[in-house]
Design a protein around this motif. Sequence first.
Motif, mmCIF file in Angstrom:
data_model
loop_
_atom_site.group_PDB
_atom_site.id
_atom_site.type_symbol
_atom_site.label_atom_id
_atom_site.label_comp_id
_atom_site.label_asym_id
_atom_site.label_seq_id
_atom_site.Cartn_x
_atom_site.Cartn_y
_atom_site.Cartn_z
ATOM 1 N N SER A 2 0.854 -1.187 0.000
ATOM 2 C CA SER A 2 0.000 0.000 0.000
ATOM 3 C C SER A 2 0.889 1.235 0.000
ATOM 4 O O SER A 2 2.110 1.136 0.144
ATOM 5 C CB SER A 2 -0.914 -0.008 1.229
ATOM 6 O OG SER A 2 -0.137 -0.078 2.418
ATOM 7 N N LYS A 237 -1.110 10.337 -7.811
ATOM 8 C CA LYS A 237 -1.797 10.076 -9.087
ATOM 9 C C LYS A 237 -0.928 9.200 -9.990
ATOM 10 O O LYS A 237 -1.411 8.244 -10.608
ATOM 11 C CB LYS A 237 -2.125 11.405 -9.772
ATOM 12 C CG LYS A 237 -2.925 11.278 -11.064
ATOM 13 C CD LYS A 237 -3.384 12.664 -11.515
ATOM 14 C CE LYS A 237 -4.317 12.566 -12.724
ATOM 15 N NZ LYS A 237 -3.621 12.548 -13.995
ATOM 16 N N GLN A 240 -0.944 5.629 -8.593
ATOM 17 C CA GLN A 240 -2.230 4.950 -8.753
ATOM 18 C C GLN A 240 -2.504 4.606 -10.215
ATOM 19 O O GLN A 240 -3.110 3.580 -10.515
ATOM 20 C CB GLN A 240 -3.349 5.817 -8.183
ATOM 21 C CG GLN A 240 -3.320 5.905 -6.665
ATOM 22 C CD GLN A 240 -4.369 6.836 -6.110
ATOM 23 O OE1 GLN A 240 -4.756 7.814 -6.755
ATOM 24 N NE2 GLN A 240 -4.833 6.567 -4.909
ATOM 25 N N ALA A 247 -3.726 0.280 -4.148
ATOM 26 C CA ALA A 247 -4.997 0.969 -4.307
ATOM 27 C C ALA A 247 -5.422 1.595 -2.986
ATOM 28 O O ALA A 247 -6.043 2.637 -2.954
ATOM 29 C CB ALA A 247 -6.067 -0.023 -4.767
ATOM 30 N N ALA A 249 -4.248 3.712 -0.748
ATOM 31 C CA ALA A 249 -3.159 4.669 -0.562
ATOM 32 C C ALA A 249 -2.992 5.020 0.888
ATOM 33 O O ALA A 249 -1.953 5.485 1.277
ATOM 34 C CB ALA A 249 -3.416 5.922 -1.377
#
Length: 249
Positions: A2, A237, A240, A247, A249
């Motif tokens: 993550s 951004k 991702q 996903a 974050a």
Amino acid sequence: MSYSLQLYTLRNAIQEDLSGTIKRVADLGFTQVEPYNFVATATGLGAALRENGLTAPSGHAPLLSQDQDEIFTAARELGITTVIEPYIPADRWQSAANVRETAERLNEAARKAAGYGIRVGYHNHQWELESTIEGRTALEYFADLLDPELVLEVDTYWVAVGGYDPVDILTRLGDRVKFIHIKDGPLTTDTKAQLPAGKGKVAVLDVIAAAMSLEVGVVEFDDYDGDIFDGIAQSLKFLQESGTSGAEA
């Protein structure tokens, strides 16, 4: 794996408005942060994290220069499960004896941390790569002296500034690496020249892929010449949209 945000990135904003800054971090899309100096801010920080649905799987604290029991107590209150020593000065990486001493002290800290249900880690700068001990980088020499439960948080930008390919270093350090700092820029010591992920000379996606046992990728700027919240947003951004995991974050 993550993504998280090292809150040192926003140290100036935090000094002015801790709770408002944490809300902005959540609004950007982060669900995790990596606090620094959290003993001093534990009460307000904990309230802000809870209010905004954020967690802190890791945090930076000066384990070798401050009260470890205070650090581990505050970490437990904040839900931090890995406490990372963020900085050992360059002069402590120039000899095998000094590196061994640092490793021994961190091993002792890890044994104390275990009593709190907490893990200990170490975060590098460039000088651990610039120094060579017995034919290897001081960072690699150091890693082999650590007890198995200790982990590394590799600052991949400072590895590159230190003259090494972070992909190679991450590969050699293997599953000891559970966290990395993700940052980008021209690979100089000018921190204000740092850039959002994907905008500089670091092969960020290759670096992430090389950390095979990665738990958290931590976005960080040591400094930034633009709007820092915009820089963070650009980094997140990029990550991702890259298709890497993270996903959450």
